[in-house]
Motif scaffolding. Structure first.
Motif, PDB file in Angstrom:
ATOM      1  N   PHE A 175      11.523  -8.910   5.709  1.00  0.00           N
ATOM      2  CA  PHE A 175      12.951  -9.204   6.385  1.00  0.00           C
ATOM      3  C   PHE A 175      13.825  -7.892   6.631  1.00  0.00           C
ATOM      4  O   PHE A 175      14.415  -7.984   4.976  1.00  0.00           O
ATOM      5  CB  PHE A 175      13.191 -10.258   5.954  1.00  0.00           C
ATOM      6  CG  PHE A 175      14.401 -10.492   5.241  1.00  0.00           C
ATOM      7  CD1 PHE A 175      14.571 -11.919   6.660  1.00  0.00           C
ATOM      8  CD2 PHE A 175      15.556 -10.605   4.758  1.00  0.00           C
ATOM      9  CE1 PHE A 175      16.289 -12.341   6.823  1.00  0.00           C
ATOM     10  CE2 PHE A 175      16.291 -11.477   4.530  1.00  0.00           C
ATOM     11  CZ  PHE A 175      16.837 -11.703   6.245  1.00  0.00           C
ATOM     12  N   ARG A 176      13.968  -7.584   7.849  1.00  0.00           N
ATOM     13  CA  ARG A 176      14.963  -6.573   7.490  1.00  0.00           C
ATOM     14  C   ARG A 176      16.288  -6.222   7.761  1.00  0.00           C
ATOM     15  O   ARG A 176      16.661  -5.273   7.260  1.00  0.00           O
ATOM     16  CB  ARG A 176      14.834  -6.027   9.387  1.00  0.00           C
ATOM     17  CG  ARG A 176      14.905  -4.575   9.758  1.00  0.00           C
ATOM     18  CD  ARG A 176      14.369  -3.267   9.158  1.00  0.00           C
ATOM     19  NE  ARG A 176      13.059  -4.134   9.524  1.00  0.00           N
ATOM     20  CZ  ARG A 176      12.114  -3.417  10.356  1.00  0.00           C
ATOM     21  NH1 ARG A 176      13.013  -2.248  11.258  1.00  0.00           N
ATOM     22  NH2 ARG A 176      10.627  -3.747  10.984  1.00  0.00           N
ATOM     23  N   ASP A 177      16.538  -7.717   7.275  1.00  0.00           N
ATOM     24  CA  ASP A 177      18.530  -7.737   7.220  1.00  0.00           C
ATOM     25  C   ASP A 177      18.688  -7.408   5.551  1.00  0.00           C
ATOM     26  O   ASP A 177      19.246  -7.814   4.959  1.00  0.00           O
ATOM     27  CB  ASP A 177      18.772  -9.204   7.180  1.00  0.00           C
ATOM     28  CG  ASP A 177      18.765  -9.571   8.649  1.00  0.00           C
ATOM     29  OD1 ASP A 177      18.543  -8.066   9.579  1.00  0.00           O
ATOM     30  OD2 ASP A 177      18.890 -10.038   9.623  1.00  0.00           O
ATOM     31  N   MET A 178      16.901  -7.172   5.227  1.00  0.00           N
ATOM     32  CA  MET A 178      17.455  -6.760   3.462  1.00  0.00           C
ATOM     33  C   MET A 178      18.145  -6.386   3.152  1.00  0.00           C
ATOM     34  O   MET A 178      18.857  -6.374   2.086  1.00  0.00           O
ATOM     35  CB  MET A 178      16.238  -6.823   2.594  1.00  0.00           C
ATOM     36  CG  MET A 178      16.000  -6.176   0.909  1.00  0.00           C
ATOM     37  SD  MET A 178      16.148  -8.344   0.136  1.00  0.00           S
ATOM     38  CE  MET A 178      16.506  -8.328  -1.026  1.00  0.00           C
ATOM     39  N   GLN A 179      18.129  -5.161   3.651  1.00  0.00           N
ATOM     40  CA  GLN A 179      18.524  -4.059   3.808  1.00  0.00           C
ATOM     41  C   GLN A 179      20.073  -4.024   3.161  1.00  0.00           C
ATOM     42  O   GLN A 179      21.312  -3.144   2.716  1.00  0.00           O
ATOM     43  CB  GLN A 179      18.463  -2.845   4.381  1.00  0.00           C
ATOM     44  CG  GLN A 179      18.985  -2.789   5.425  1.00  0.00           C
ATOM     45  CD  GLN A 179      18.403  -2.199   6.966  1.00  0.00           C
ATOM     46  OE1 GLN A 179      18.283  -0.737   6.602  1.00  0.00           O
ATOM     47  NE2 GLN A 179      17.280  -2.093   7.648  1.00  0.00           N
ATOM     48  N   PHE A 180      20.848  -4.754   4.168  1.00  0.00           N
ATOM     49  CA  PHE A 180      21.996  -5.439   4.674  1.00  0.00           C
ATOM     50  C   PHE A 180      22.571  -6.583   3.499  1.00  0.00           C
ATOM     51  O   PHE A 180      23.965  -6.109   2.653  1.00  0.00           O
ATOM     52  CB  PHE A 180      22.538  -5.651   5.688  1.00  0.00           C
ATOM     53  CG  PHE A 180      21.947  -4.631   6.849  1.00  0.00           C
ATOM     54  CD1 PHE A 180      22.726  -3.814   7.454  1.00  0.00           C
ATOM     55  CD2 PHE A 180      21.024  -4.931   7.389  1.00  0.00           C
ATOM     56  CE1 PHE A 180      22.901  -2.777   8.414  1.00  0.00           C
ATOM     57  CE2 PHE A 180      20.765  -4.563   8.733  1.00  0.00           C
ATOM     58  CZ  PHE A 180      21.162  -3.850   9.220  1.00  0.00           C
ATOM     59  N   VAL A 181      21.945  -6.894   3.101  1.00  0.00           N
ATOM     60  CA  VAL A 181      22.386  -7.528   1.690  1.00  0.00           C
ATOM     61  C   VAL A 181      22.198  -6.996  -0.007  1.00  0.00           C
ATOM     62  O   VAL A 181      22.773  -7.473  -0.585  1.00  0.00           O
ATOM     63  CB  VAL A 181      21.110  -8.699   1.439  1.00  0.00           C
ATOM     64  CG1 VAL A 181      20.594  -9.278   0.109  1.00  0.00           C
ATOM     65  CG2 VAL A 181      20.770  -9.850   2.483  1.00  0.00           C
ATOM     66  N   ILE A 182      21.064  -6.467   0.183  1.00  0.00           N
ATOM     67  CA  ILE A 182      21.875  -4.434  -0.677  1.00  0.00           C
ATOM     68  C   ILE A 182      22.470  -4.571  -0.923  1.00  0.00           C
ATOM     69  O   ILE A 182      22.710  -4.411  -2.054  1.00  0.00           O
ATOM     70  CB  ILE A 182      20.193  -4.077  -1.029  1.00  0.00           C
ATOM     71  CG1 ILE A 182      19.089  -5.064  -1.090  1.00  0.00           C
ATOM     72  CG2 ILE A 182      20.346  -2.958  -2.170  1.00  0.00           C
ATOM     73  CD1 ILE A 182      19.112  -5.588  -2.499  1.00  0.00           C
ATOM     74  N   GLN A 183      22.774  -3.652   0.154  1.00  0.00           N
ATOM     75  CA  GLN A 183      24.630  -2.799   0.308  1.00  0.00           C
ATOM     76  C   GLN A 183      25.828  -3.621  -0.334  1.00  0.00           C
ATOM     77  O   GLN A 183      26.408  -2.943  -1.134  1.00  0.00           O
ATOM     78  CB  GLN A 183      24.622  -2.992   1.640  1.00  0.00           C
ATOM     79  CG  GLN A 183      23.458  -1.500   2.672  1.00  0.00           C
ATOM     80  CD  GLN A 183      24.014  -1.488   3.787  1.00  0.00           C
ATOM     81  OE1 GLN A 183      24.671  -2.027   4.140  1.00  0.00           O
ATOM     82  NE2 GLN A 183      22.872  -0.441   4.586  1.00  0.00           N
ATOM     83  N   SER A 184      25.677  -5.284   0.181  1.00  0.00           N
ATOM     84  CA  SER A 184      26.548  -6.047  -0.198  1.00  0.00           C
ATOM     85  C   SER A 184      26.841  -6.257  -1.534  1.00  0.00           C
ATOM     86  O   SER A 184      27.633  -6.072  -2.382  1.00  0.00           O
ATOM     87  CB  SER A 184      26.379  -7.087   0.885  1.00  0.00           C
ATOM     88  OG  SER A 184      26.705  -7.074   1.790  1.00  0.00           O
TER      89      SER A 184
END
Length: 268
Positions: A175-184
């Motif tokens: 789930f590639r969007d996970m990295q943006f979730v982590i940053q937030s």
């Protein structure tokens, strides 16, 4: 649990490889810059100076002492830990997806990629730790037996970081969007990890919710050690909670990693 034990054994088995690759990546990141690795020291110092101007000088005014030391010194101890944790987790969430194409055609243990990411930031952490100790010494803080707790909290930090990054780096492949979730999430956790706010000065009801953040356990733990405030076994509930949280992510990450590692390349 069997998956977790197997993956931990892999980290120990390939420790020399992890450290060797980490050193190479550390140099490669800054080889095209004139100041090279010096930027790894300048960046955290600039960040610390900025946060001190905002949260130390700007918001605290004349209230400069915290736990018997100047707020700046108190903050540096916390910021040193936070910056290492933050970099390890944010970069660690992309550890596998960034390298899977390079290692997919060779026999390479993908589960050591999060460890390489953590190790690559250790030299900066070590320098900042020395800076913290120098600042503490300048304020008359001398070593006590409680400083031995540093070893315990360092182990806590490394195991926690590996458990979280193994889990998040595996999820990021799927789930590639996970990295943006982590940053937030990490931006939010910065303000609730005791890095710039003294949790002891907050109402008890708020402190209870803050204590659910495992990063707070590590940050405050290093302060407990270096400022000789308390032993880790004096908070058994928080200690058990931290290790339960960490082991959950280690087991969950190990199971997911072993289940999908053969098909990672198909998701990239």
């Amino acid at each position: 649990m069997k998956d977790a034990v197997s993956i931990v054994k892999d980290q120990l088995k390939h420790l020399s490889m992890i450290l060797r690759i980490a050193r190479y990546e550390e140099r490669a990141d800054y080889q095209s810059h004139y100041l090279g690795l010096l930027w790894q020291i300048l960046n955290p110092l600039i960040q610390i100076g900025t946060y001190y101007l905002i949260f130390g000088v700007g918001l605290r005014g004349t209230r400069t002492a915290t736990d018997g030391v100047p707020f700046f010194v108190w903050m540096v101890v916390g910021m040193t830990t936070w910056m290492f944790i933050n970099q390890s987790i944010t970069r660690g969430s992309k550890a596998i997806v960034n390298k899977v194409n390079l290692v997919s055609k060779m026999k390479f243990p993908l589960n050591i990629l999060p460890s390489i990411n953590i190790a690559s930031g250790f030299s900066v952490y070590l320098v900042m730790l020395v800076v913290s100790l120098i600042l503490l010494a300048s304020q008359g803080v001398t070593p006590t037996l409680m400083w031995a707790q540093y070893i315990y909290y360092f182990i806590c930090m490394i195991v926690f970081l590996y458990a979280v990054t193994l889990f998040t780096s595996t999820i990021t492949v799927l789930f590639r969007d996970m990295q943006f979730v982590i940053q937030s999430v990490m931006r939010l956790l910065f303000y609730v990890s005791g890095t710039i706010w003294n949790i002891a000065e907050m109402p008890e009801s708020i402190r209870h919710y803050f204590s659910l953040n495992p990063i707070l356990y590590i940050v405050e733990g290093f302060r407990d050690a270096f400022l000789s405030r308390a032993w880790f076994w004096e908070s058994p509930a928080l200690t058990m909670y931290f290790w339960a949280f960490t082991l959950f992510f280690l087991v969950a990450g190990s199971v997911l990693h072993n289940k999908f590692k053969e098909s990672f390349v198909d998701y990239v």
